[in-house]
Design an enzyme around this catalytic site. Structure first.
Site, PDB file in Angstrom:
ATOM      1  N   GLU A 158      48.382  38.923  43.774  1.00  0.00           N
ATOM      2  CA  GLU A 158      48.742  38.137  44.977  1.00  0.00           C
ATOM      3  C   GLU A 158      50.123  37.483  44.913  1.00  0.00           C
ATOM      4  OE1 GLU A 158      45.556  35.391  45.762  1.00  0.00           O
ATOM      5  OE2 GLU A 158      44.053  36.973  45.878  1.00  0.00           O
ATOM      6  N   GLU A 263      38.226  44.581  45.233  1.00  0.00           N
ATOM      7  CA  GLU A 263      37.386  43.372  45.388  1.00  0.00           C
ATOM      8  C   GLU A 263      36.604  43.441  46.706  1.00  0.00           C
ATOM      9  OE1 GLU A 263      39.613  39.744  44.791  1.00  0.00           O
ATOM     10  OE2 GLU A 263      40.792  40.622  43.171  1.00  0.00           O
TER      11      GLU A 263
HETATM   12  C1  XIL Z   1      37.422  34.233  43.142  1.00  0.00           C
HETATM   13  C2  XIL Z   1      36.051  34.208  42.502  1.00  0.00           C
HETATM   14  O1  XIL Z   1      35.236  35.132  43.155  1.00  0.00           O
HETATM   15  C3  XIL Z   1      35.467  32.818  42.586  1.00  0.00           C
HETATM   16  O2  XIL Z   1      34.251  32.744  41.851  1.00  0.00           O
HETATM   17  C4  XIL Z   1      36.455  31.790  42.045  1.00  0.00           C
HETATM   18  O3  XIL Z   1      35.939  30.484  42.238  1.00  0.00           O
HETATM   19  C5  XIL Z   1      37.797  31.927  42.727  1.00  0.00           C
HETATM   20  O4  XIL Z   1      38.268  33.249  42.585  1.00  0.00           O
HETATM   21  N1  XIL Z   1      41.147  37.159  45.009  1.00  0.00           N
HETATM   22  C6  XIL Z   1      41.070  37.380  43.662  1.00  0.00           C
HETATM   23  C7  XIL Z   1      39.899  36.921  42.909  1.00  0.00           C
HETATM   24  O5  XIL Z   1      41.936  38.064  43.100  1.00  0.00           O
HETATM   25  O6  XIL Z   1      40.193  36.557  41.596  1.00  0.00           O
HETATM   26  C8  XIL Z   1      39.199  35.779  43.610  1.00  0.00           C
HETATM   27  O7  XIL Z   1      37.999  35.497  42.904  1.00  0.00           O
HETATM   28  C9  XIL Z   1      38.928  36.126  45.057  1.00  0.00           C
HETATM   29  C10 XIL Z   1      40.206  36.401  45.776  1.00  0.00           C
END
Ligand code: XIL
Length: 356
Positions: A158, A263
């Site tokens: 990101e 994701e």
């Molecule tokens: C999120 C997790 O799912 C949560 O449990 C945590 O509290 C915050 O992070 N983008 C990403 C992930 O790259 O690492 C994130 O994961 C969600 C958004």
């Protein structure tokens, strides 16, 4: 009589736990395809450490259905490197060991991000060289620790904003825009066999971010910066048009790099009124959207299909559910880990269309 009663209770519990482990229910368990058996590309899941450790139903479903695994949180900066001279690998090592026992690939998430930096990083004092050393030491200690066990890494997560500019980040502030390529170079030095990804979200809106990412990828390839893939998070809402999904995946593939839908979940609640009820119609629409997403992915060249990873397992586990009173239902399994129409739609699509 008492023993008979206990035996009945025992058998009842056993059969319901078998039913929960098996997404088809106990009755038609035999010969039912699993995601990993039927899909022509790797299928992964991000695991949360609590359920992974404590819930056998969760663990069994993970190993039954998936052949790739990502740690949802325990491989992030704060978890692995909580103070300057301490690295804590215990939780991540548990996931890696589980993957090895079960023939699963491990995808590492994530070496560098503007978020989840521990306080010591924010307080660190030093010139640009000292910051580069910090970055290098962080990346290389971790990548070397997992060398040969972690197949691939999200090296930077990101980095771009909606406007296609680099996001504010301690790395940008202290090192400058070259922090991204340095991170890739450091990771490659530590494990030349690891596949290195740039991971981000929002490509599917076809805004300035996706163009910035593609330009970066092409530039890296041209200059020999070791990048091997693009991770598209795909936290998408049900309402997102299939054409946009398809176009964004094709655009990522046009770089020639591997593409990882890294994701995935499909939010039903997103853009809905504050109070809404999940119903069969929404579940069917969600199933169609999962199918469309998987199909769009499978239409890029096979050699670029790194795989699809869902962001956790059942509806109750999704990070989409961490806020607000109304539950979302974004996953392919429900809160009891039973398969939803989305799971069945994906299985059916490949059952009738093998090899596509
Ligand atoms: C999120 C997790 O799912 C949560 O449990 C945590 O509290 C915050 O992070 N983008 C990403 C992930 O790259 O690492 C994130 O994961 C969600 C958004």
């Amino acid at each position: 009589m008492k023993y008979l009663f206990l035996a009945v209770i025992f058998l009842f519990n056993l059969s319901s736990s078998i039913a929960q482990n098996n997404p088809y229910g106990a009755s038609d368990a035999q010969d039912q395809p699993t995601l990993k058996a039927i899909l022509p590309f790797p299928i992964g899941v991000a695991v949360g450490i609590r359920h992974f450790r404590n819930n056998p139903v969760y663990r069994n479903l993970v190993k039954e259905q998936f052949n790739s695994i990502t740690a949802e949180n325990v491989m992030k900066f704060k978890a692995l490197h909580p103070s300057e001279h301490t690295f804590t690998f215990k939780s991540a090592d548990e996931i890696v060991a589980f993957a090895q026992e079960n023939n699963m690939r491990v995808h590492g998430h994530t070496l560098i991000w503007s978020k989840v930096n521990p306080p010591w990083v924010k307080e660190f004092k030093g010139d640009k060289t000292a910051w580069k050393n910090l970055l290098k030491n962080h990346i290389q200690t971790i990548v070397k620790h997992f060398k040969g066990k972690v197949r691939s890494w999200d090296v930077v997560n990101e980095a771009y904003n909606d406007g296609g500019k680099l996001k504010e980040s301690i790395w940008l502030e202290k090192i400058g825009p070259e922090y991204i390529e340095l991170a890739f170079r450091y990771a490659h030095e530590a494990d030349p066999d690891a596949l290195l990804f740039y991971n981000d979200y929002g490509h599917e809106y076809l805004g300035k971010r996706i163009y910035a990412i593609i330009n970066m990828a092409k530039d890296f390839k041209k200059r020999g910066v070791p990048i091997h893939g693009l991770g598209m998070q795909m936290h998408i809402p049900l309402r997102l048009e299939d054409t946009k999904i398809r176009r964004s995946i094709e655009m990522a593939a046009s770089t020639g790099l591997l593409v990882h839908l890294s994701e995935v979940e499909i939010s039903v609640k997103h853009q809905m009124p504050k109070v809404f009820r999940m119903d069969d119609q929404l579940a069917r629409q969600q199933a169609d959207k999962y199918k469309a997403l998987f199909k769009a992915y499978s239409s890029i060249p096979k050699s670029q299909q790194f795989g699809i990873t869902t962001w956790n397992l059942g509806d109750a586990d999704s990070f989409r559910n961490s806020k607000g009173p109304n539950h979302d239902h974004p996953m392919m399994f429900d809160r009891q880990y039973r398969p939803k129409p989305a799971f069945k739609a994906v299985i059916e699509a490949w059952k009738s269309n093998k090899g596509q």
